[in-house]
Design a protein around this motif. Structure first.
Motif, PDB file in Angstrom:
ATOM      1  N   ARG A 203       0.810  -1.226   0.000  1.00  0.00           N
ATOM      2  CA  ARG A 203       0.000   0.000   0.000  1.00  0.00           C
ATOM      3  C   ARG A 203       0.840   1.272   0.000  1.00  0.00           C
ATOM      4  O   ARG A 203       0.304   2.358  -0.246  1.00  0.00           O
ATOM      5  CB  ARG A 203      -0.946  -0.003   1.202  1.00  0.00           C
ATOM      6  CG  ARG A 203      -2.033  -1.073   1.113  1.00  0.00           C
ATOM      7  CD  ARG A 203      -3.103  -0.902   2.165  1.00  0.00           C
ATOM      8  NE  ARG A 203      -4.125  -1.929   2.046  1.00  0.00           N
ATOM      9  CZ  ARG A 203      -5.120  -1.917   1.163  1.00  0.00           C
ATOM     10  NH1 ARG A 203      -5.221  -0.905   0.306  1.00  0.00           N
ATOM     11  NH2 ARG A 203      -6.011  -2.893   1.124  1.00  0.00           N
ATOM     12  N   THR A 204       2.147   1.153   0.276  1.00  0.00           N
ATOM     13  CA  THR A 204       2.958   2.368   0.419  1.00  0.00           C
ATOM     14  C   THR A 204       4.059   2.510  -0.629  1.00  0.00           C
ATOM     15  O   THR A 204       4.517   3.632  -0.885  1.00  0.00           O
ATOM     16  CB  THR A 204       3.601   2.415   1.816  1.00  0.00           C
ATOM     17  OG1 THR A 204       4.343   1.202   2.048  1.00  0.00           O
ATOM     18  CG2 THR A 204       2.538   2.554   2.895  1.00  0.00           C
ATOM     19  N   ILE A 205       4.509   1.425  -1.252  1.00  0.00           N
ATOM     20  CA  ILE A 205       5.585   1.541  -2.228  1.00  0.00           C
ATOM     21  C   ILE A 205       5.048   2.121  -3.534  1.00  0.00           C
ATOM     22  O   ILE A 205       3.860   2.031  -3.850  1.00  0.00           O
ATOM     23  CB  ILE A 205       6.262   0.180  -2.504  1.00  0.00           C
ATOM     24  CG1 ILE A 205       5.251  -0.835  -3.064  1.00  0.00           C
ATOM     25  CG2 ILE A 205       6.933  -0.342  -1.252  1.00  0.00           C
ATOM     26  CD1 ILE A 205       5.869  -2.164  -3.464  1.00  0.00           C
ATOM     27  N   ASP A 330      -4.091 -13.317  -3.680  1.00  0.00           N
ATOM     28  CA  ASP A 330      -5.384 -12.638  -3.489  1.00  0.00           C
ATOM     29  C   ASP A 330      -5.163 -11.215  -2.967  1.00  0.00           C
ATOM     30  O   ASP A 330      -5.838 -10.270  -3.405  1.00  0.00           O
ATOM     31  CB  ASP A 330      -6.257 -13.412  -2.506  1.00  0.00           C
ATOM     32  CG  ASP A 330      -6.711 -14.763  -3.028  1.00  0.00           C
ATOM     33  OD1 ASP A 330      -6.654 -14.967  -4.263  1.00  0.00           O
ATOM     34  OD2 ASP A 330      -7.109 -15.616  -2.214  1.00  0.00           O
ATOM     35  N   LEU A 331      -4.240 -11.067  -2.018  1.00  0.00           N
ATOM     36  CA  LEU A 331      -3.959  -9.752  -1.441  1.00  0.00           C
ATOM     37  C   LEU A 331      -3.434  -8.791  -2.504  1.00  0.00           C
ATOM     38  O   LEU A 331      -3.861  -7.626  -2.570  1.00  0.00           O
ATOM     39  CB  LEU A 331      -2.943  -9.901  -0.310  1.00  0.00           C
ATOM     40  CG  LEU A 331      -2.407  -8.596   0.302  1.00  0.00           C
ATOM     41  CD1 LEU A 331      -3.516  -7.811   0.964  1.00  0.00           C
ATOM     42  CD2 LEU A 331      -1.278  -8.899   1.290  1.00  0.00           C
ATOM     43  N   ILE A 332      -2.512  -9.249  -3.336  1.00  0.00           N
ATOM     44  CA  ILE A 332      -1.965  -8.389  -4.385  1.00  0.00           C
ATOM     45  C   ILE A 332      -3.065  -7.935  -5.333  1.00  0.00           C
ATOM     46  O   ILE A 332      -3.142  -6.749  -5.695  1.00  0.00           O
ATOM     47  CB  ILE A 332      -0.843  -9.131  -5.143  1.00  0.00           C
ATOM     48  CG1 ILE A 332       0.381  -9.311  -4.231  1.00  0.00           C
ATOM     49  CG2 ILE A 332      -0.452  -8.374  -6.406  1.00  0.00           C
ATOM     50  CD1 ILE A 332       1.469 -10.181  -4.832  1.00  0.00           C
ATOM     51  N   ASP A 333      -3.955  -8.847  -5.712  1.00  0.00           N
ATOM     52  CA  ASP A 333      -5.072  -8.479  -6.591  1.00  0.00           C
ATOM     53  C   ASP A 333      -5.954  -7.429  -5.932  1.00  0.00           C
ATOM     54  O   ASP A 333      -6.393  -6.457  -6.576  1.00  0.00           O
ATOM     55  CB  ASP A 333      -5.908  -9.711  -6.942  1.00  0.00           C
ATOM     56  CG  ASP A 333      -5.184 -10.657  -7.897  1.00  0.00           C
ATOM     57  OD1 ASP A 333      -4.213 -10.215  -8.542  1.00  0.00           O
ATOM     58  OD2 ASP A 333      -5.599 -11.833  -7.993  1.00  0.00           O
ATOM     59  N   ARG A 334      -6.235  -7.605  -4.637  1.00  0.00           N
ATOM     60  CA  ARG A 334      -7.121  -6.663  -3.936  1.00  0.00           C
ATOM     61  C   ARG A 334      -6.491  -5.286  -3.817  1.00  0.00           C
ATOM     62  O   ARG A 334      -7.136  -4.266  -4.059  1.00  0.00           O
ATOM     63  CB  ARG A 334      -7.461  -7.237  -2.554  1.00  0.00           C
ATOM     64  CG  ARG A 334      -8.310  -6.320  -1.681  1.00  0.00           C
ATOM     65  CD  ARG A 334      -8.961  -7.080  -0.542  1.00  0.00           C
ATOM     66  NE  ARG A 334      -7.993  -7.789   0.267  1.00  0.00           N
ATOM     67  CZ  ARG A 334      -7.321  -7.226   1.284  1.00  0.00           C
ATOM     68  NH1 ARG A 334      -7.509  -5.944   1.585  1.00  0.00           N
ATOM     69  NH2 ARG A 334      -6.469  -7.945   1.996  1.00  0.00           N
ATOM     70  N   VAL A 335      -5.203  -5.246  -3.459  1.00  0.00           N
ATOM     71  CA  VAL A 335      -4.525  -3.955  -3.321  1.00  0.00           C
ATOM     72  C   VAL A 335      -4.417  -3.259  -4.675  1.00  0.00           C
ATOM     73  O   VAL A 335      -4.613  -2.039  -4.785  1.00  0.00           O
ATOM     74  CB  VAL A 335      -3.138  -4.144  -2.681  1.00  0.00           C
ATOM     75  CG1 VAL A 335      -2.341  -2.840  -2.737  1.00  0.00           C
ATOM     76  CG2 VAL A 335      -3.280  -4.610  -1.241  1.00  0.00           C
ATOM     77  N   ASN A 336      -4.123  -4.016  -5.724  1.00  0.00           N
ATOM     78  CA  ASN A 336      -4.069  -3.411  -7.057  1.00  0.00           C
ATOM     79  C   ASN A 336      -5.393  -2.774  -7.433  1.00  0.00           C
ATOM     80  O   ASN A 336      -5.445  -1.658  -7.978  1.00  0.00           O
ATOM     81  CB  ASN A 336      -3.700  -4.473  -8.097  1.00  0.00           C
ATOM     82  CG  ASN A 336      -2.248  -4.887  -8.037  1.00  0.00           C
ATOM     83  OD1 ASN A 336      -1.421  -4.227  -7.409  1.00  0.00           O
ATOM     84  ND2 ASN A 336      -1.918  -5.994  -8.686  1.00  0.00           N
ATOM     85  N   GLU A 337      -6.478  -3.483  -7.130  1.00  0.00           N
ATOM     86  CA  GLU A 337      -7.809  -2.954  -7.456  1.00  0.00           C
ATOM     87  C   GLU A 337      -8.107  -1.702  -6.645  1.00  0.00           C
ATOM     88  O   GLU A 337      -8.624  -0.710  -7.176  1.00  0.00           O
ATOM     89  CB  GLU A 337      -8.868  -4.030  -7.201  1.00  0.00           C
ATOM     90  CG  GLU A 337     -10.277  -3.586  -7.557  1.00  0.00           C
ATOM     91  CD  GLU A 337     -11.305  -4.682  -7.382  1.00  0.00           C
ATOM     92  OE1 GLU A 337     -12.503  -4.392  -7.591  1.00  0.00           O
ATOM     93  OE2 GLU A 337     -10.914  -5.810  -7.021  1.00  0.00           O
ATOM     94  N   GLU A 338      -7.773  -1.715  -5.367  1.00  0.00           N
ATOM     95  CA  GLU A 338      -8.067  -0.565  -4.519  1.00  0.00           C
ATOM     96  C   GLU A 338      -7.193   0.636  -4.844  1.00  0.00           C
ATOM     97  O   GLU A 338      -7.632   1.784  -4.741  1.00  0.00           O
ATOM     98  CB  GLU A 338      -7.923  -0.965  -3.048  1.00  0.00           C
ATOM     99  CG  GLU A 338      -8.980  -1.961  -2.592  1.00  0.00           C
ATOM    100  CD  GLU A 338      -8.751  -2.473  -1.176  1.00  0.00           C
ATOM    101  OE1 GLU A 338      -7.791  -1.996  -0.526  1.00  0.00           O
ATOM    102  OE2 GLU A 338      -9.510  -3.353  -0.745  1.00  0.00           O
ATOM    103  N   ARG A 339      -5.934   0.396  -5.252  1.00  0.00           N
ATOM    104  CA  ARG A 339      -5.051   1.499  -5.623  1.00  0.00           C
ATOM    105  C   ARG A 339      -5.283   1.961  -7.058  1.00  0.00           C
ATOM    106  O   ARG A 339      -4.827   3.035  -7.457  1.00  0.00           O
ATOM    107  CB  ARG A 339      -3.582   1.098  -5.444  1.00  0.00           C
ATOM    108  CG  ARG A 339      -3.156   0.912  -4.007  1.00  0.00           C
ATOM    109  CD  ARG A 339      -1.653   0.722  -3.868  1.00  0.00           C
ATOM    110  NE  ARG A 339      -0.890   1.919  -4.262  1.00  0.00           N
ATOM    111  CZ  ARG A 339       0.422   2.047  -4.170  1.00  0.00           C
ATOM    112  NH1 ARG A 339       1.150   1.026  -3.697  1.00  0.00           N
ATOM    113  NH2 ARG A 339       1.021   3.154  -4.545  1.00  0.00           N
ATOM    114  N   GLY A 340      -5.958   1.134  -7.850  1.00  0.00           N
ATOM    115  CA  GLY A 340      -6.232   1.499  -9.236  1.00  0.00           C
ATOM    116  C   GLY A 340      -5.022   1.406 -10.142  1.00  0.00           C
ATOM    117  O   GLY A 340      -4.979   2.031 -11.202  1.00  0.00           O
TER     118      GLY A 340
END
Length: 450
Positions: A203-205, A330-340
């Motif tokens: 979420r920060t990099i 799953d986490l990477i997919d979710r963070v990608n979606e939320e960060r756009g």
């Protein structure tokens, strides 16, 4: 060759097996390791057959094939007994048996394993003028990783090669038990802690690792290696001053070169962690390695400070590299979606040296000795390929009394010229740092690319 061993059944994949399976899906290859070596004069086919039967009977990982459930989920299927062939290749009288062995090794490595129907062991001997001259073996990473291969070699001390008798019980936690342990509350706590760290970093990099390459090539992925006696000597001086292992020094230098090349700081690298420090894993002949992120800020500091940051990041990563890879995906997919945006984590660092990773012993080399060693560095280009790989992958190779490293890059991310500059620059940074504790990294704080 007939074999029989303890333990059988169908179980979940271990987390290490899942990591290897995921990598295979990305590359389309079995990603095997092994080699070809000359044998002592007088070695017989029977001795090698005894060795093959020994390792198959002792280690569940080598008796494991994949079973796919109806929904396509892979599971480990361990057989209690079976048969496996030892290939005997006869070299012609006018052939070099070493070349025949190397060609066989290349064929074993380049031909994907049939993980459903084939044992994860390919083994052969080369016979020349009626005598056994060379040994060839190959194992896919889903069966054993680099440290698992080292454990396999060490366990051969428990074989009576003349009779095939086992001299000691097998050591290390076997894969069926690993899978069961990974369902325990203690393992789930470790998993949860690892993924919390992953999520904070994701979420920060900055999402991008590279600028657009000025020289995109076809075939796309390029590889080169560099052998540096000077770096080996210089590491002794830096290690003595900073009081750390040589691994963080090499990692820090690579992080500096990445920041200079890509314009992206902090440097973000996936490091491969052996997990062998965990109870029961040190002697396990299995796949246990998993990756964790190192985020290393190398801007506005000395190289010694960058080494300290790399050491801290590496230590923390090592404690957070034991988790279920499916949940990470799953986490990477979710963070990608939320960060756009797709967060790129495909920049790898792998120190393969293991037991030879110590700095040179004896007096710290003089500056004159280091300068004299610099011309001995040798660059080797490998064949380019279109087999997909990471954007950047640095391997520190297991070669004694020198530092030998291989860089594989996506030329759409890093050009061949930049690649060579990174290889030579790693040597230059460490040599310059050897006698200059105030050496700057040469990296300035910069806005992250978007």
């Amino acid at each position: 060759m007939r074999f029989e061993g303890d333990g059988s059944g169908i179980e979940d994949l271990t987390w290490g097996q899942w990591a290897a399976w995921g990598s295979m899906q990305g590359s389309g290859r079995s990603e095997a390791n092994g080699g070809a070596i000359p044998l002592p004069e007088g070695t017989t086919v029977e001795e090698i057959a005894n060795l093959l039967g020994f390792i198959m009977s002792r280690h569940q990982s080598l008796r494991t094939r994949l079973h796919y459930d109806a929904d396509g989920t892979p599971r480990q299927a361990v057989s209690g007994a079976g048969e496996i062939a030892l290939e005997v290749v006869d070299a012609a009288d006018d052939e070099d048996p070493a070349e025949v062995a190397e060609a066989l090794r290349a064929r074993y490595e380049d031909t994907n394993f049939d993980h459903v129907n084939e044992w994860p062991v390919r083994m052969a001997v080369v016979r020349h003028h009626g005598a056994i001259s060379h040994f060839v073996a190959m194992y896919p990473h889903i069966a054993i990783d680099g440290y698992g291969f080292e454990a396999l070699v060490n366990d051969l001390a428990n074989l009576d090669r003349a009779t095939g008798r086992h001299l000691a019980p097998v050591a290390g936690t076997q894969p069926l038990e690993q899978a069961r342990q990974q369902r325990t509350p203690a393992a789930r706590r470790q998993h949860d802690a690892s993924l919390r760290r992953w999520e904070k970093q994701l979420r920060t990099i900055a999402p991008r690792r590279y600028r657009d390459s000025p020289d995109k090539r076809a075939p796309r992925w390029w590889e080169a290696s560099y052998n540096s006696p000077a770096t080996y000597l210089a590491l002794a001086a830096v290690a003595a001053r900073t009081k750390v292992h040589t691994g963080p020094i090499l990692l820090a230098a690579h992080a500096v070169l990445l920041a200079r090349t890509t314009g992206n700081n902090p440097s973000v690298l996936r490091v491969l962690v052996s997990n062998r420090f965990r109870p029961g894993f040190a002697e396990s002949v299995s796949a246990l390695a998993q990756s964790a992120l190192c985020v290393i800020d190398v801007a506005d500091c000395t190289f010694d400070e960058a080494v300290a940051r790399a050491w801290k990041s590496l230590l923390t990563a090592g404690l957070h590299a034991y988790y279920d890879p499916r949940r990470l995906w799953d986490l990477i997919d979710r963070v990608n979606e939320e960060r756009g945006v797709e967060v790129d984590t495909m920049c790898y660092y792998n120190d393969r040296r293991r037991s030879i990773a110590q700095a040179a012993t004896g007096p710290v080399p003089t500056e004159d000795q280091l300068r004299a060693a610099l011309p001995l560095g040798k660059l080797r280009w490998g064949p380019p390929t279109d087999v997909p790989d990471a954007g950047c992958y640095l391997h520190i190779n297991s070669v004694p009394d020198t530092i030998d490293y291989t860089l594989r890059v996506d030329t759409h991310c890093i050009s061949p010229a930049e690649m060579e500059a990174c290889l030579r620059g790693l040597e230059s940074v460490i040599v310059e740092a050897a006698f200059d504790p105030a050496l700057s990294t040469g990296v300035r704080s910069m806005p992250a690319p978007v």
